[in-house]
Write an enzyme that holds these catalytic residues in place. Sequence first.
Site, PDB file in Angstrom:
ATOM      1  N   LYS A  96      13.143  -7.475 -10.345  1.00 40.45           N
ATOM      2  CA  LYS A  96      13.316  -7.866  -9.078  1.00 40.45           C
ATOM      3  C   LYS A  96      14.517  -8.514  -8.438  1.00 40.45           C
ATOM      4  O   LYS A  96      15.065  -9.206  -9.091  1.00 40.45           O
ATOM      5  CB  LYS A  96      12.265  -9.245  -9.027  1.00 40.45           C
ATOM      6  CG  LYS A  96      10.553  -8.821  -9.346  1.00 40.45           C
ATOM      7  CD  LYS A  96      10.107  -8.336  -8.255  1.00 40.45           C
ATOM      8  CE  LYS A  96       8.415  -8.294  -8.297  1.00 40.45           C
ATOM      9  NZ  LYS A  96       8.133  -7.615  -7.155  1.00 40.45           N
ATOM     10  N   ARG A 136       7.136 -17.619  -7.196  1.00 46.81           N
ATOM     11  CA  ARG A 136       6.515 -18.417  -7.839  1.00 46.81           C
ATOM     12  C   ARG A 136       6.345 -18.145  -9.285  1.00 46.81           C
ATOM     13  O   ARG A 136       6.871 -17.036  -9.770  1.00 46.81           O
ATOM     14  CB  ARG A 136       5.027 -18.163  -7.118  1.00 46.81           C
ATOM     15  CG  ARG A 136       4.593 -16.783  -7.418  1.00 46.81           C
ATOM     16  CD  ARG A 136       3.166 -16.325  -7.027  1.00 46.81           C
ATOM     17  NE  ARG A 136       2.749 -15.020  -7.143  1.00 46.81           N
ATOM     18  CZ  ARG A 136       1.729 -14.763  -7.894  1.00 46.81           C
ATOM     19  NH1 ARG A 136       1.019 -15.701  -8.172  1.00 46.81           N
ATOM     20  NH2 ARG A 136       1.490 -13.376  -8.207  1.00 46.81           N
ATOM     21  N   GLU A 172      12.822  -0.349  -4.296  1.00 46.96           N
ATOM     22  CA  GLU A 172      11.883  -0.784  -3.486  1.00 46.96           C
ATOM     23  C   GLU A 172      12.111  -1.522  -2.348  1.00 46.96           C
ATOM     24  O   GLU A 172      12.558  -2.821  -2.614  1.00 46.96           O
ATOM     25  CB  GLU A 172      10.804  -1.004  -4.522  1.00 46.96           C
ATOM     26  CG  GLU A 172       9.430  -1.318  -4.053  1.00 46.96           C
ATOM     27  CD  GLU A 172       8.583  -1.431  -5.154  1.00 46.96           C
ATOM     28  OE1 GLU A 172       8.795  -1.256  -6.136  1.00 46.96           O
ATOM     29  OE2 GLU A 172       7.402  -1.800  -4.743  1.00 46.96           O
ATOM     30  N   LYS A 200      11.437  -2.530 -14.527  1.00 50.08           N
ATOM     31  CA  LYS A 200      11.338  -2.703 -12.793  1.00 50.08           C
ATOM     32  C   LYS A 200      12.073  -4.209 -12.869  1.00 50.08           C
ATOM     33  O   LYS A 200      11.688  -5.168 -13.558  1.00 50.08           O
ATOM     34  CB  LYS A 200      10.105  -2.777 -12.121  1.00 50.08           C
ATOM     35  CG  LYS A 200      10.312  -3.481 -10.799  1.00 50.08           C
ATOM     36  CD  LYS A 200       8.868  -2.710 -10.116  1.00 50.08           C
ATOM     37  CE  LYS A 200       8.465  -3.871  -9.039  1.00 50.08           C
ATOM     38  NZ  LYS A 200       7.222  -3.161  -8.275  1.00 50.08           N
ATOM     39  N   ASP A 239       1.564  -2.268 -14.235  1.00 48.28           N
ATOM     40  CA  ASP A 239       1.552  -3.309 -15.660  1.00 48.28           C
ATOM     41  C   ASP A 239       0.718  -4.692 -15.418  1.00 48.28           C
ATOM     42  O   ASP A 239       0.584  -5.306 -16.304  1.00 48.28           O
ATOM     43  CB  ASP A 239       3.092  -3.510 -15.746  1.00 48.28           C
ATOM     44  CG  ASP A 239       3.677  -4.484 -14.638  1.00 48.28           C
ATOM     45  OD1 ASP A 239       3.364  -4.134 -13.589  1.00 48.28           O
ATOM     46  OD2 ASP A 239       4.456  -5.238 -14.921  1.00 48.28           O
ATOM     47  N   CYS A 263       0.159  -2.095  -8.092  1.00 51.92           N
ATOM     48  CA  CYS A 263      -1.000  -2.867  -7.997  1.00 51.92           C
ATOM     49  C   CYS A 263      -0.363  -4.342  -7.758  1.00 51.92           C
ATOM     50  O   CYS A 263       0.761  -4.692  -7.696  1.00 51.92           O
ATOM     51  CB  CYS A 263      -1.702  -3.098  -9.319  1.00 51.92           C
ATOM     52  SG  CYS A 263      -0.734  -3.425 -10.718  1.00 51.92           S
ATOM     53  N   LYS A 289      -0.886   1.009  -2.618  1.00 47.32           N
ATOM     54  CA  LYS A 289      -1.612  -0.052  -3.454  1.00 47.32           C
ATOM     55  C   LYS A 289      -2.865  -0.093  -2.875  1.00 47.32           C
ATOM     56  O   LYS A 289      -3.148  -0.166  -1.615  1.00 47.32           O
ATOM     57  CB  LYS A 289      -0.936  -1.256  -3.455  1.00 47.32           C
ATOM     58  CG  LYS A 289       0.290  -1.265  -4.011  1.00 47.32           C
ATOM     59  CD  LYS A 289       0.959  -2.661  -3.997  1.00 47.32           C
ATOM     60  CE  LYS A 289       2.419  -2.662  -4.462  1.00 47.32           C
ATOM     61  NZ  LYS A 289       3.032  -4.085  -4.411  1.00 47.32           N
ATOM     62  N   MET A 318      -0.895  -8.902  -8.834  1.00 49.95           N
ATOM     63  CA  MET A 318      -1.434  -9.393 -10.041  1.00 49.95           C
ATOM     64  C   MET A 318      -2.635  -9.565 -10.151  1.00 49.95           C
ATOM     65  O   MET A 318      -3.494 -10.244  -9.281  1.00 49.95           O
ATOM     66  CB  MET A 318      -0.701 -10.730 -10.034  1.00 49.95           C
ATOM     67  CG  MET A 318       0.829 -10.936 -10.475  1.00 49.95           C
ATOM     68  SD  MET A 318       1.051 -10.014 -12.010  1.00 49.95           S
ATOM     69  CE  MET A 318       0.752 -10.813 -13.416  1.00 49.95           C
ATOM     70  N   ASP A 323      13.382  -3.709  -7.227  1.00 47.32           N
ATOM     71  CA  ASP A 323      12.690  -4.017  -6.061  1.00 47.32           C
ATOM     72  C   ASP A 323      12.973  -5.237  -5.511  1.00 47.32           C
ATOM     73  O   ASP A 323      13.266  -6.349  -6.081  1.00 47.32           O
ATOM     74  CB  ASP A 323      10.840  -4.453  -6.615  1.00 47.32           C
ATOM     75  CG  ASP A 323       9.882  -4.746  -5.524  1.00 47.32           C
ATOM     76  OD1 ASP A 323      10.560  -4.787  -4.148  1.00 47.32           O
ATOM     77  OD2 ASP A 323       8.733  -4.655  -5.682  1.00 47.32           O
ATOM     78  N   ASP A 360       7.299  -0.165   0.446  1.00 45.93           N
ATOM     79  CA  ASP A 360       6.157  -0.740  -0.328  1.00 45.93           C
ATOM     80  C   ASP A 360       5.365  -1.770   0.978  1.00 45.93           C
ATOM     81  O   ASP A 360       4.483  -1.421   1.488  1.00 45.93           O
ATOM     82  CB  ASP A 360       6.426  -1.787  -1.534  1.00 45.93           C
ATOM     83  CG  ASP A 360       5.228  -2.412  -2.137  1.00 45.93           C
ATOM     84  OD1 ASP A 360       4.417  -2.042  -1.324  1.00 45.93           O
ATOM     85  OD2 ASP A 360       5.398  -3.140  -2.874  1.00 45.93           O
TER      86      ASP A 360
HETATM   87 MG   LIG Z   1       6.974  -3.826  -4.322  1.00 42.60          MG
END
Ligand SMILES: [Mg+2]
Length: 353
Positions: free
Chosen positions: A158, A21, A214, A156, A318, A291, A263, A293, A186, A239
């Site tokens: 993605k 997204r 990750e 990081k 972040d 965390c 998390k 979003m 990740d 994760d």
């Molecule tokens: Mg993750």
Amino acid sequence: MKITTHRVSAPLHTPFITALRTATHVESLLVEVSDGELSGWGEAPQVWKVTGDSLAGSQACIEGPITTALDGLGPDDLTEALRRVQGAAVGNFGAKDAVDVALHDLAARRRGQTLHGFLGSTVDLVRTDVTLSVGDAAALATAGRDRVADGFDVLKIKVGTDAVGDIERVRRVREAIGPEPRLRLDANQGWTRRDAVRVIRALEDAGCAIELVEQPVAAADLDGMAWVTDRVSTPILADESVYGVRDLVAVIRQGAADLVNVKLAKCGGLAPARTLLELAREHGLGAIVGCMMESHVGVGAAAALVSAYPTTTVNDLDAAWWLREAPVTGIRYDGSLIHLPSAPGLGVTGLTA
Ligand SMILES: [Mg+2]
């Protein structure tokens, strides 16, 4: 105690793009637990693609079973209140997280303490990485340089969309930022176990110095994650495979990962997160706190947690950095450093808009 929910929408200064997204706003549910004089705050983020939690669902859970479970309890009965929150419903980790944090925040305020002080910390600064939005190799390289210029030293990326392209994109970012900043990946469950080993070994051979990878494979595929962990030198971070204690025990038993990402919105708040961090440490498993979003409330709670319960590497906090305007007061970013507030609790004095 009176429980009130507030829906907030906060604009980002830069769109946050993932494979799933493009986000221009953070939509979130804040919860306020009041003793009639002081308020504690917590946050339930909307996380359709990971936990399945929605704002409407979290709101219904908080206003329904959680409010009922806390009925008649006073604000000084923190241990019992936290226990009742966890037992009020199955799942609904975002709702439990929000109320668990609000109860801790209220308890800290009633003592005139910061939340991190209440949790036992004397540290006012914690470090975070920053995630680069998804893009082609050139866009990622530019974003990498921009974030280093913004003061971040752990980036990081993605990955997990296509294995061959992933290798090229990561190499280009490493080239663009030079050897100093730390780089972590990740895959968000996106690779097969064979792709994961192929990509990670290729990056090791290319000297990309990846700090950790990750969630390389599907959340439920612990066998696959153990298979990957056995075959690469780069540390593997679980994760989506780990929500609660049962998941973490399975990862530890199978040797499925080197680290776990804890998390609040996956495990249900500060109390369960502390248990996970202690369990990981006892078993020699590395840990970070991440965390969703979310805004300064949720990230502030996670930052308070890691200041009191240090993790083994830089955390992934972040989310609130991306917000153009904070919906509440609280933590403040200075590049990769998060300044915890000196005001009581989370430092929230009410909604700013
Ligand atoms: Mg993750």
